[in-house]
Design a protein around this motif. Structure first.
Motif, mmCIF file in Angstrom:
data_model
loop_
_atom_site.group_PDB
_atom_site.id
_atom_site.type_symbol
_atom_site.label_atom_id
_atom_site.label_comp_id
_atom_site.label_asym_id
_atom_site.label_seq_id
_atom_site.Cartn_x
_atom_site.Cartn_y
_atom_site.Cartn_z
ATOM 1 N N PHE A 91 -6.548 -7.664 -0.969
ATOM 2 C CA PHE A 91 -5.867 -6.909 0.091
ATOM 3 C C PHE A 91 -5.681 -5.455 -0.332
ATOM 4 O O PHE A 91 -6.058 -4.509 0.382
ATOM 5 N N ALA A 115 0.793 4.114 -2.866
ATOM 6 C CA ALA A 115 0.425 5.496 -2.515
ATOM 7 C C ALA A 115 1.565 6.458 -2.832
ATOM 8 O O ALA A 115 1.337 7.550 -3.368
ATOM 9 N N SER A 116 2.791 6.079 -2.511
ATOM 10 C CA SER A 116 3.915 6.985 -2.744
ATOM 11 C C SER A 116 4.197 7.150 -4.234
ATOM 12 O O SER A 116 4.566 8.236 -4.684
ATOM 13 N N PRO A 151 0.818 -1.219 0.000
ATOM 14 C CA PRO A 151 0.000 0.000 0.000
ATOM 15 C C PRO A 151 0.853 1.272 0.000
ATOM 16 O O PRO A 151 0.536 2.232 -0.709
ATOM 17 N N ARG A 208 -3.360 8.047 -10.091
ATOM 18 C CA ARG A 208 -3.067 8.712 -11.357
ATOM 19 C C ARG A 208 -2.572 7.705 -12.402
ATOM 20 O O ARG A 208 -2.360 8.065 -13.553
ATOM 21 N N TYR A 235 -10.619 1.564 2.407
ATOM 22 C CA TYR A 235 -10.795 2.059 3.780
ATOM 23 C C TYR A 235 -9.852 3.197 4.130
ATOM 24 O O TYR A 235 -9.981 3.807 5.188
ATOM 25 N N THR A 236 -8.865 3.471 3.262
ATOM 26 C CA THR A 236 -7.889 4.503 3.619
ATOM 27 C C THR A 236 -7.871 5.643 2.604
ATOM 28 O O THR A 236 -6.846 6.301 2.436
ATOM 29 N N ASP A 237 -9.008 5.850 1.945
ATOM 30 C CA ASP A 237 -9.182 7.040 1.103
ATOM 31 C C ASP A 237 -8.149 7.098 -0.010
ATOM 32 O O ASP A 237 -7.675 8.175 -0.366
ATOM 33 N N LEU A 238 -7.811 5.934 -0.576
ATOM 34 C CA LEU A 238 -6.871 5.899 -1.707
ATOM 35 C C LEU A 238 -7.624 5.440 -2.956
ATOM 36 O O LEU A 238 -7.229 4.529 -3.662
ATOM 37 N N MET A 255 1.777 9.739 -5.253
ATOM 38 C CA MET A 255 2.124 11.088 -4.812
ATOM 39 C C MET A 255 3.322 11.632 -5.582
ATOM 40 O O MET A 255 3.462 12.839 -5.737
ATOM 41 N N ALA A 310 -9.055 -3.584 -0.650
ATOM 42 C CA ALA A 310 -9.656 -3.255 0.646
ATOM 43 C C ALA A 310 -8.909 -2.106 1.318
ATOM 44 O O ALA A 310 -9.512 -1.178 1.862
ATOM 45 N N VAL A 311 -7.591 -2.150 1.281
ATOM 46 C CA VAL A 311 -6.811 -1.066 1.890
ATOM 47 C C VAL A 311 -7.150 0.263 1.212
ATOM 48 O O VAL A 311 -7.375 1.276 1.880
#
Lengths: 324, 324
Positions: A98, A76-77, A72, A112, A105-108, A80, A101-102
């Motif tokens: 996995f 995410a990085s 994750p 892009r 629940y974590t606003d991702l 960004m 789901a992550v």
């Protein structure tokens, strides 16, 4: 082929070793491939030459956290940092769920770049681009676990003897053949690229295993392989103490397989935290693993350390490069 | 109260700073509390004095990955290290689902210890044990985000003047009162602990904020507070460049709130990666954040660094301890 160990500890990180991660690139190509992605892999990458922008694909051996909890953060990085290129993740069932789901629940929600998942536990699962062909090979562990076999795709060059024998005149048809297109000669005969092209050098092969207590499952995948990178969690005496229920390999088990397969280079990794660089009370020395492997294997043994970097050159010779 | 910054970078880790994590303990008590748990928090803990075995509770400010992606690893490693004590996780909606989904897909079904979740986004959410009382305070961010206010519970001592005035004879009844039990005097009068006990020292208070673009939301929570730890992602000029859509605070915004609240100590943390310890092309110096805060705040400013450790003593004085 160049490779860097990003994490070499089993289960939990230590101060010296992170959990699993392995970076592979083709010579000095800036694009690269990641095998396993334990927590903190993106932190290790900050210490390495590899950027998330140039990561082509991630291969996850199995769903245990020490092999995937860094996914994750990498996803995410990369987002960004402005990545827009698609990213492929080859993994057994569970990893896509996995990640999904992550993200939920974590606003991702929005990335892009496109994420492509390939199931490595299905028949004929394979990743391929213009540099490598990667196949997945089932292992034996508490959950479905896979090794990934990276076979280089060297550029093809024309064999001038074959061209002469077949009577292909020097000119534009040579270029067509080198680009993979068949040509028709003035006398009507067809010549295919396969008849006149050959790899510029022997394709190098690296097999990177996940957790596994039956290294012999890899015997067929190890044909023509230059290097096997595989867990060697325990020495035999420790396996006797802890019992077989965790389903890991010992240095001896791995070495026997490598010897049987005739693979010239063997990298031990994924060490229990009881093995340390320095002797201390209650701990074992990491050299015990190398010594145990050397009893059963006559090839070249490499004991992995985080951020150590190596190369296998086009002759198949292994050398250590400057660490990251 | 002692505290250690485990991570002080916003969004992504840098080579010097990890993503969010903050460890708090009551003086030299070995039990401790964790606020936020970005990826790599367990790695930072290996460099600190804090063990997963003695972690009492985790407080997550909001669901963004740089504040919670370290949770699965902490939960799994605590399990592998043999923890059996229950662990409480106070967090807004989404974090329990995140943890549950990760456990489901990554074969972490069974833990040796109970996990308790407390929703910090519900009315009157509070954590309390014999050392601290913790309340949650809503902030303003792209997702629900919370600050946690840690109020110490100092031991109670008997006020001998009150005991004399009420005529409680020195003896076993003093012990009863100190243990929190009411007693009946020989003349039939009841004396309650509240009448004769007082805190051994003034309760210290630390407020630790999550991501937030309206620091004034904390004004009431900041009453009688010794220290505010809060994000200070940008300086004002950078906020002007990037725009308000990420919903973060500047050093100036935070400083104005701290000044208004009269809080004596202010810790800036959660810095954009453009702020660095050393000047370099395209980067800003971290001291710009301190300088901007100092324009609006007359108290004591602390610029957080990973593994820096501080103490607020029983007089409310802040001092830097040896780093981890």
């Amino acid at each position: 082929m160049q490779f860097t160990f990003l994490g070499t500890s089993a289960g939990v990180p230590t101060r010296q070793r992170n959990v699993s991660g392995f970076a592979l690139s083709i010579d000095d190509h800036r694009d690269w491939y990641l095998v396993d992605c334990g927590e903190g892999t993106q932190h290790r990458l900050l210490q390495s030459r590899h950027s998330l922008a140039r990561l082509r694909a991630i291969f996850i051996s199995h769903v245990h956290g020490d092999h995937c909890y860094g996914l994750p953060g990498v996803i995410a990085s990369a987002n960004m940092s402005g990545r827009t290129q698609p990213l492929t993740i080859c993994a057994p069932d569970g990893i896509e769920q996995f990640v999904t789901a992550v993200r939920q629940y974590t606003d991702l929600h929005t990335l892009r770049y496109p994420l492509h998942f390939v199931r490595s536990d299905l028949e004929n699962a394979v990743y391929e681009d213009e540099l490598v062909r990667v196949s997945a090979h089932a292992l034996s562990h508490r959950v479905p676990s896979f090794a990934y076999r990276f076979e280089e795709k060297p550029p093809h060059t024309l064999n001038q003897d074959s061209l002469r024998e077949l009577g292909v005149p020097r000119g534009p048809q040579w270029g067509e053949l080198q680009h993979g297109n068949p040509v028709t000669l003035t006398d009507g005969r067809q010549v295919t690229p396969e008849q006149v092209c050959e790899p510029a050098w022997r394709a190098r092969v690296i097999v990177v295993g996940g957790d596994n207590d039956q290294p012999d499952l890899l015997l067929s995948a190890l044909k023509n392989t230059d290097l096997l990178v595989h867990e060697s969690t325990f020495t035999e005496d420790i396996l006797q103490q802890v019992g077989p229920q965790y389903m890991h390999s010992t240095a001896a088990m791995l070495a026997k397989t490598a010897e049987r397969a005739g693979v010239p280079h063997l990298a031990l990794t994924h060490f229990s935290q009881r093995y340390r660089e320095k002797s201390s009370p209650g701990k074992r020395h990491i050299d015990e693993l190398r010594a145990e492997a050397a009893e059963y294997y006559r090839g070249n043994i490499l004991v992995a350390r985080d951020l150590d970097r190596y190369e296998i050159n086009r002759k198949g010779e292994l050398s250590k490069l400057d660490s990251e």
